[in-house]
Design an enzyme around this catalytic site. Structure first.
Site, PDB file in Angstrom:
ATOM      1  N   ARG A 193      41.433  -3.383 -47.403  1.00 54.58           N
ATOM      2  CA  ARG A 193      42.584  -3.038 -46.869  1.00 54.58           C
ATOM      3  C   ARG A 193      43.451  -3.972 -45.950  1.00 54.58           C
ATOM      4  NH1 ARG A 193      40.927  -0.197 -50.559  1.00 54.58           N
ATOM      5  NH2 ARG A 193      41.263   2.051 -50.602  1.00 54.58           N
ATOM      6  N   SER A 241      45.406   7.954 -48.892  1.00 54.30           N
ATOM      7  CA  SER A 241      44.563   7.801 -47.740  1.00 54.30           C
ATOM      8  C   SER A 241      45.636   7.394 -46.485  1.00 54.30           C
ATOM      9  CB  SER A 241      43.409   6.979 -47.819  1.00 54.30           C
ATOM     10  OG  SER A 241      42.642   7.213 -48.991  1.00 54.30           O
ATOM     11  N   GLU A 296      45.393   3.519 -42.032  1.00 57.56           N
ATOM     12  CA  GLU A 296      45.926   2.633 -43.294  1.00 57.56           C
ATOM     13  C   GLU A 296      47.087   2.451 -43.541  1.00 57.56           C
ATOM     14  OE1 GLU A 296      43.886   3.387 -47.380  1.00 57.56           O
ATOM     15  OE2 GLU A 296      45.949   3.066 -47.849  1.00 57.56           O
TER      16      GLU A 296
HETATM   17  P1  FAD Z   1      55.376  -0.109 -49.854  1.00 55.70           P
HETATM   18  O1  FAD Z   1      54.990   1.405 -49.449  1.00 55.70           O
HETATM   19  O2  FAD Z   1      56.896   0.028 -50.490  1.00 55.70           O
HETATM   20  O3  FAD Z   1      55.234  -1.122 -48.918  1.00 55.70           O
HETATM   21  C1  FAD Z   1      53.619  -1.271 -48.121  1.00 55.70           C
HETATM   22  C2  FAD Z   1      53.918  -2.667 -47.184  1.00 55.70           C
HETATM   23  O4  FAD Z   1      53.933  -3.567 -47.908  1.00 55.70           O
HETATM   24  C3  FAD Z   1      55.333  -2.540 -46.357  1.00 55.70           C
HETATM   25  O5  FAD Z   1      54.729  -3.172 -45.165  1.00 55.70           O
HETATM   26  C4  FAD Z   1      56.130  -3.398 -47.081  1.00 55.70           C
HETATM   27  O6  FAD Z   1      56.961  -4.360 -46.376  1.00 55.70           O
HETATM   28  C5  FAD Z   1      55.098  -4.329 -48.023  1.00 55.70           C
HETATM   29  N1  FAD Z   1      55.764  -4.743 -49.338  1.00 55.70           N
HETATM   30  C6  FAD Z   1      55.912  -4.207 -50.331  1.00 55.70           C
HETATM   31  N2  FAD Z   1      56.314  -5.161 -51.313  1.00 55.70           N
HETATM   32  C7  FAD Z   1      56.382  -6.289 -50.648  1.00 55.70           C
HETATM   33  C8  FAD Z   1      56.814  -7.160 -51.290  1.00 55.70           C
HETATM   34  N3  FAD Z   1      57.238  -7.540 -52.381  1.00 55.70           N
HETATM   35  N4  FAD Z   1      56.779  -8.620 -50.448  1.00 55.70           N
HETATM   36  C9  FAD Z   1      56.460  -8.437 -49.166  1.00 55.70           C
HETATM   37  N5  FAD Z   1      56.159  -7.237 -48.453  1.00 55.70           N
HETATM   38  C10 FAD Z   1      56.089  -6.237 -49.487  1.00 55.70           C
HETATM   39  N6  FAD Z   1      46.039   2.298 -52.179  1.00 55.70           N
HETATM   40  C11 FAD Z   1      44.868   1.909 -52.463  1.00 55.70           C
HETATM   41  O7  FAD Z   1      44.326   0.697 -51.995  1.00 55.70           O
HETATM   42  N7  FAD Z   1      43.985   2.462 -53.176  1.00 55.70           N
HETATM   43  C12 FAD Z   1      44.147   3.676 -53.896  1.00 55.70           C
HETATM   44  O8  FAD Z   1      43.274   4.066 -54.160  1.00 55.70           O
HETATM   45  C13 FAD Z   1      45.480   4.279 -53.089  1.00 55.70           C
HETATM   46  N8  FAD Z   1      45.811   5.432 -53.986  1.00 55.70           N
HETATM   47  C14 FAD Z   1      46.943   5.925 -53.432  1.00 55.70           C
HETATM   48  C15 FAD Z   1      47.190   7.429 -53.722  1.00 55.70           C
HETATM   49  C16 FAD Z   1      48.433   8.028 -53.433  1.00 55.70           C
HETATM   50  C17 FAD Z   1      48.823   9.312 -54.136  1.00 55.70           C
HETATM   51  C18 FAD Z   1      49.291   7.345 -52.797  1.00 55.70           C
HETATM   52  C19 FAD Z   1      50.679   8.097 -52.422  1.00 55.70           C
HETATM   53  C20 FAD Z   1      49.245   6.091 -52.309  1.00 55.70           C
HETATM   54  C21 FAD Z   1      47.929   5.333 -52.554  1.00 55.70           C
HETATM   55  N9  FAD Z   1      47.866   4.244 -52.109  1.00 55.70           N
HETATM   56  C22 FAD Z   1      46.369   3.681 -52.387  1.00 55.70           C
HETATM   57  C23 FAD Z   1      48.536   3.531 -51.181  1.00 55.70           C
HETATM   58  C24 FAD Z   1      49.804   2.656 -52.076  1.00 55.70           C
HETATM   59  O9  FAD Z   1      49.915   3.288 -53.302  1.00 55.70           O
HETATM   60  C25 FAD Z   1      49.409   1.170 -52.042  1.00 55.70           C
HETATM   61  O10 FAD Z   1      49.144   0.657 -50.837  1.00 55.70           O
HETATM   62  C26 FAD Z   1      50.469   0.481 -52.856  1.00 55.70           C
HETATM   63  O11 FAD Z   1      50.189  -1.087 -53.055  1.00 55.70           O
HETATM   64  C27 FAD Z   1      51.845   0.426 -51.935  1.00 55.70           C
HETATM   65  O12 FAD Z   1      52.788  -0.112 -52.857  1.00 55.70           O
HETATM   66  P2  FAD Z   1      54.430   0.186 -52.563  1.00 55.70           P
HETATM   67  O13 FAD Z   1      55.223  -0.667 -53.448  1.00 55.70           O
HETATM   68  O14 FAD Z   1      54.611   1.835 -52.625  1.00 55.70           O
HETATM   69  O15 FAD Z   1      54.371  -0.473 -51.123  1.00 55.70           O
HETATM   70  N1  EPU Z   2      34.505  13.607 -48.435  1.00 57.00           N
HETATM   71  C1  EPU Z   2      34.583  14.807 -47.944  1.00 57.00           C
HETATM   72  N2  EPU Z   2      35.618  15.582 -47.716  1.00 57.00           N
HETATM   73  C2  EPU Z   2      36.813  15.294 -47.952  1.00 57.00           C
HETATM   74  C3  EPU Z   2      36.901  13.893 -48.678  1.00 57.00           C
HETATM   75  C4  EPU Z   2      35.877  13.070 -48.911  1.00 57.00           C
HETATM   76  O1  EPU Z   2      33.271  15.093 -47.688  1.00 57.00           O
HETATM   77  O2  EPU Z   2      37.780  16.131 -47.783  1.00 57.00           O
HETATM   78  C5  EPU Z   2      33.511  12.662 -48.985  1.00 57.00           C
HETATM   79  C6  EPU Z   2      32.818  13.326 -50.197  1.00 57.00           C
HETATM   80  O3  EPU Z   2      31.441  13.046 -49.967  1.00 57.00           O
HETATM   81  C7  EPU Z   2      33.248  12.067 -51.194  1.00 57.00           C
HETATM   82  C8  EPU Z   2      33.219  10.916 -50.268  1.00 57.00           C
HETATM   83  O4  EPU Z   2      33.730  11.455 -48.941  1.00 57.00           O
HETATM   84  O5  EPU Z   2      32.487  11.986 -52.300  1.00 57.00           O
HETATM   85  C9  EPU Z   2      34.400   9.836 -50.699  1.00 57.00           C
HETATM   86  O6  EPU Z   2      35.569  10.417 -51.121  1.00 57.00           O
HETATM   87  P1  EPU Z   2      36.424   9.755 -52.033  1.00 57.00           P
HETATM   88  O7  EPU Z   2      35.609   9.162 -53.492  1.00 57.00           O
HETATM   89  O8  EPU Z   2      37.680  10.544 -52.472  1.00 57.00           O
HETATM   90  O9  EPU Z   2      36.914   8.242 -51.740  1.00 57.00           O
HETATM   91  P2  EPU Z   2      37.422   8.121 -50.186  1.00 57.00           P
HETATM   92  O10 EPU Z   2      36.656   7.054 -49.485  1.00 57.00           O
HETATM   93  O11 EPU Z   2      37.950   9.264 -49.415  1.00 57.00           O
HETATM   94  C10 EPU Z   2      38.465   5.665 -51.063  1.00 57.00           C
HETATM   95  C11 EPU Z   2      39.903   5.291 -50.641  1.00 57.00           C
HETATM   96  C12 EPU Z   2      40.905   5.427 -51.812  1.00 57.00           C
HETATM   97  C13 EPU Z   2      40.214   5.305 -53.128  1.00 57.00           C
HETATM   98  C14 EPU Z   2      39.084   6.056 -53.339  1.00 57.00           C
HETATM   99  C15 EPU Z   2      38.359   5.578 -54.723  1.00 57.00           C
HETATM  100  C16 EPU Z   2      40.294   4.357 -48.235  1.00 57.00           C
HETATM  101  C17 EPU Z   2      40.802   4.512 -47.146  1.00 57.00           C
HETATM  102  N3  EPU Z   2      40.428   5.161 -49.501  1.00 57.00           N
HETATM  103  O12 EPU Z   2      38.695   7.294 -50.451  1.00 57.00           O
HETATM  104  O13 EPU Z   2      42.155   4.850 -51.802  1.00 57.00           O
HETATM  105  O14 EPU Z   2      41.394   5.684 -54.136  1.00 57.00           O
HETATM  106  O15 EPU Z   2      38.102   5.589 -52.306  1.00 57.00           O
HETATM  107  O16 EPU Z   2      37.693   4.457 -54.596  1.00 57.00           O
HETATM  108  O17 EPU Z   2      39.315   3.301 -48.482  1.00 57.00           O
HETATM  109  C18 EPU Z   2      44.110   4.796 -50.487  1.00 57.00           C
HETATM  110  O18 EPU Z   2      43.922   3.816 -49.947  1.00 57.00           O
HETATM  111  O19 EPU Z   2      45.235   5.251 -50.013  1.00 57.00           O
HETATM  112  C19 EPU Z   2      43.289   5.561 -51.386  1.00 57.00           C
HETATM  113  C20 EPU Z   2      43.455   6.668 -51.806  1.00 57.00           C
END
Ligand code: FAD
Ligand code: EPU
Length: 336
Positions: free
Chosen positions: A163, A237, A332
């Site tokens: 991240r 997250s 994050e």
């Molecule tokens: P924004 O929120 O608009 O911007 C984020 C940052 O990037 C800001 O600092 C912004 O200035 C900068 N930025 C954006 N675009 C540019 C650009 N073109 N040039 C320079 N800077 C830029 N993240 C994960 O890694 N894994 C996941 O599994 C994951 N799951 C998610 C699930 C949900 C339901 C939600 C709501 C979010 C999740 N995220 C996850 C976080 C998010 O989706 C990602 O970080 C995504 O890449 C953000 O994209 P955005 O366009 O919305 O960025």
């Molecule tokens: N768990 C709990 N309680 C909870 C949540 C999780 O006990 O309320 C435990 C469970 O054992 C579960 C484990 O944590 O199996 C892992 O949970 P999960 O698979 O949901 O993954 P995570 O570690 O919580 C990370 C990323 C997610 C990504 C998933 C899948 C980070 C900060 N988050 O979540 O990314 O989608 O793995 O790879 O690394 C994001 O970055 O926004 C994001 C959603």
């Protein structure tokens, strides 16, 4: 002419649905429009906005917010193993992933259904289900605000981590990413080592593995545990999974044999969701802000929470994880 709006609400431009104003707001869909916007605004701090799915606004933004709407998907060239695709930074990430899946190319299937834009993917090196964005990156073109020129970044220039990237550190808010070129496998190599995927594929009764089957499995898993931002404001997250030294992990494992952790060679990544869950936060709600009932790592806005409310709620969570486990959580989400 580039349109500059003044005192614009960003409520519809961030998935937490926080209602704050940007002092100035504009959009760009080409390098020319970006330069035009910048030439009309001097000495303002700049925020490039994608889908707003990784941002928490805690106050009005006293500067210029520029929404990236650069589009386009171009197949640049291919060799025996890979196809190289250049994508506009304003393309929707998941739509792009599905485009590559329809073509049968491999590399992005595990990263299905992540909200936001392509241009934000390198910023925090998005990751899910055992894959990180850096594994497909070939090149980035980004515009440097001060030098007014386009700079190319290779994978090693980006200093990717968990991240993390150079764009969150020494080059924080100095560049607008314009496009990204990824290299995808023409003959996919599947990665289903992340436990939940295999189970989901079995449930789906998949006999022959494909990038589409993996993408569908990921979409099912994610839909079952993550809130849809269109329904409930959130930014995924809220915290990172903390990385601790082996000794810290051993100490915790003795006290809490059930602890969820992912050991590597020197360090151990702990599940922040588990830590928060153990402190009793899961499903808790104070006013309009809460800890999601199915995933403790996700904070949600039930309606009219302010960014400050969310921030203070997150501080309480950090304090209680520190008190119970002596582990420091780090956010994050980008707090502004
Ligand atoms: P924004 O929120 O608009 O911007 C984020 C940052 O990037 C800001 O600092 C912004 O200035 C900068 N930025 C954006 N675009 C540019 C650009 N073109 N040039 C320079 N800077 C830029 N993240 C994960 O890694 N894994 C996941 O599994 C994951 N799951 C998610 C699930 C949900 C339901 C939600 C709501 C979010 C999740 N995220 C996850 C976080 C998010 O989706 C990602 O970080 C995504 O890449 C953000 O994209 P955005 O366009 O919305 O960025
Ligand atoms: N768990 C709990 N309680 C909870 C949540 C999780 O006990 O309320 C435990 C469970 O054992 C579960 C484990 O944590 O199996 C892992 O949970 P999960 O698979 O949901 O993954 P995570 O570690 O919580 C990370 C990323 C997610 C990504 C998933 C899948 C980070 C900060 N988050 O979540 O990314 O989608 O793995 O790879 O690394 C994001 O970055 O926004 C994001 C959603």
């Amino acid at each position: 002419m580039a349109q500059i709006e003044l005192n614009t609400s960003l409520r519809n431009y961030n998935t937490f649905r926080i209602d704050i104003n940007a002092k100035s707001f504009a959009r760009f869909n080409s390098l020319e429009t970006l330069e035009e916007v910048l030439s009309t605004q001097h000495n303002q701090k700049i925020l490039i906005l994608g889908g707003g799915s990784n941002i928490l606004f805690t106050k009005d933004y006293e500067g210029l917010v520029i929404k990236n709407e650069m589009k386009g998907i171009t197949e640049m060239h291919e060799d025996e193993e890979y196809v190289f695709i250049k994508v506009g930074a304003g393309e929707n990430w998941h739509q792009f992933v599905r485009y590559t899946i329809d073509k049968g190319w491999g590399g992005l299937e595990n990263l299905s259904f992540i909200p936001g834009t392509v241009g934000a993917a390198p910023i925090q090196n998005i990751g899910a289900y055992g894959v990180e964005f850096e594994s497909v990156l070939w090149n980035i073109e980004a515009y440097h605000f001060e030098d007014r020129r386009v700079v190319n970044f290779t994978k090693s220039d980006c200093e990717f981590g968990y991240r993390n990237s150079v764009f969150k550190n020494k080059f924080n808010q100095q560049f607008a990413i314009l496009n990204v070129t990824v290299q995808l496998r023409k003959s996919p190599k599947f990665n289903i080592s992340y436990g939940a995927i295999e189970k989901e594929l079995e449930k789906m009764n998949i006999k022959s593995l494909s990038v589409k089957a993996i993408s569908d499995a990921v979409i099912h898993i994610r839909s079952s545990k993550l809130p849809d931002p269109a329904v409930l404001g959130n930014a995924g997250s809220f915290f990172k999974n903390p990385i601790v030294e082996k000794e810290t992990y051993e100490r915790l494992k003795n006290l809490y044999p059930q602890i969820v952790a992912y050991p590597s060679i020197d360090e151990v990544k702990l599940s922040a969701g588990w830590l928060i869950d153990q402190c009793g936060w899961k499903g808790k709600r104070v006013g309009d802000i809460g800890c999601y009932e199915k995933q403790a790592l996700v904070l949600v806005n039930y309606g009219n929470a302010s960014g400050k409310d969310v921030f203070h709620f997150s501080e309480k969570i950090m304090d209680s994880v520190w008190e119970k486990f002596n582990v420091k959580l780090e956010r994050e989400v980008n707090v502004l």
